[in-house]
Design an enzyme around this catalytic site. Structure first.
Site, PDB file in Angstrom:
ATOM      1  CB  SER A   1      33.610  50.345  48.583  1.00  0.00           C
ATOM      2  OG  SER A   1      33.026  51.235  47.677  1.00  0.00           O
TER       3      SER A   1
ATOM      4  CE  LYS B   1      24.387  26.755  36.313  1.00  0.00           C
ATOM      5  NZ  LYS B   1      24.579  26.810  37.775  1.00  0.00           N
TER       6      LYS B   1
END
Length: 332
Positions: free
Chosen positions: A139, A192
């Site tokens: 990765s 949010k």
């Protein structure tokens, strides 16, 4: 009088030399790092000439170790130290090349890309970079490897895992209702509080997170394609998140050679036509303080206690405690 003056002068020179020595050591290593010196060959390569080697005795290759999860700072990894080391090596005229030793499962997108860009900036000085992959360079570890002009791996290396993880979402509202726990987050803006454990994930929120994840993935694959001289679609076929053995990575063009660390260094020195050149290693020390052990033990105990009460795996509680939903180039 003359004797006193000479003694004072000698003391002054010693102090200056000591100060210069300290400065020379701390220019690159900074806090909690070590510097060691070796040489690029054992002197038995065919084109090694001790007399010729004297002409480049002040030049050196820098071997920088990148180990642990790529993040801002941890016991194993320090982003600030790494970037400062790279920038200072770029400006050091005695440094003629960089070797990266990478042993990492990956980490945060931001820090992986920041390190990659610093390395690409280093190469604008005309100095080459060789990468050696240790036990794992997956990765984000492979992302950073892409800055190398050549990538070497140990025959037992695991690499690749080209993909992005955007974190996990745990909806515990059903469990809370069952156990009588109430959790509420006051917020404005319907998204949010998304991916918080006390509200279900909506389809809109999945789309938002997936779009960010896909953008990071496209950036990663583009870097692989560019630096490994591949077509983007060809790179996409390899970038399905799987890990590759060194042999598989070599067959797919993700690395250039399988060899030992010493073999790679000797190849690099001969490529530069400077066999036997000095190699200075910069490596962050991994030191745990007594407080690290204490806080780690308390944290592990608290996590286990909460997990047991709720009947959840400890890993779930650890993820909730992090309160992070950041894109990660992380092998799992």
């Amino acid at each position: 009088m003359k004797k006193s003056f000479k003694s004072g002068l000698i003391v002054l020179i010693i102090i200056i030399l000591a100060a210069l020595g300290i400065t020379a050591k701390t220019i690159y290593d900074g806090k909690n790092a070590t510097v060691t010196v070796t040489y690029a060959s054992r002197g038995n390569v065919s084109n090694y000439d001790p007399k010729v080697a004297k002409s480049y005795k002040h030049e050196y290759l820098a071997a920088v170790y990148i180990e642990g999860t790529i993040q801002q700072a941890s016991i194993d990894y320090d982003q600030t130290w790494l970037l400062n080391t790279i920038y200072k090596l770029k400006d050091d005229e005695k440094n003629i090349g960089l070797i990266l030793y990478i042993d990492s499962p990956g980490g945060a997108v931001y820090q992986a890309d920041e390190a990659y860009l610093a390395l690409m900036d280093y190469k604008t000085s005309g100095k080459p970079i060789y990468v050696y992959q240790g036990p794992m360079a997956a990765s984000g570890g492979y992302y950073i490897s892409c800055a190398g002009d050549k990538i070497y791996a140990n025959r037992n290396t695991l690499t690749g895992s080209i993909g992005v993880i955007f974190g996990s979402s745990y909806d515990l509202t059903g469990l809370f209702e069952k156990t009588g726990i109430k959790s509420e987050t006051i917020h404005s803006g319907r998204n949010k509080n998304m991916f918080n454990y006390n509200e279900p994930v909506t389809d809109e929120q999945r789309q938002i997170m997936q779009s960010i994840c896909d953008e990071c993935y496209e950036q990663f694959v583009s870097i692989v394609a560019k630096n490994r001289s591949m077509d983007f679609n060809e790179a996409c076929k390899l970038a399905d998140g799987r890990i590759y053995t060194a042999k598989q990575a070599l067959e797919n063009g993700l690395i250039d050679k399988i060899d030992s660390w010493d073999g790679m260094i000797e190849d690099f020195s001969e490529e530069l036509d400077k066999p036997g050149i000095k190699v200075i290693t910069f490596q962050k020390e991994k030191k745990k303080t007594f407080m690290d052990y204490m806080t780690g033990s308390v944290k592990n105990y608290s996590t286990a206690k909460v997990a047991a009460r709720l009947g959840l795996p400890e890993s779930v509680i650890e993820d909730i405690n992090k309160k992070e939903n950041l894109p990660m180039y992380l092998y799992k």
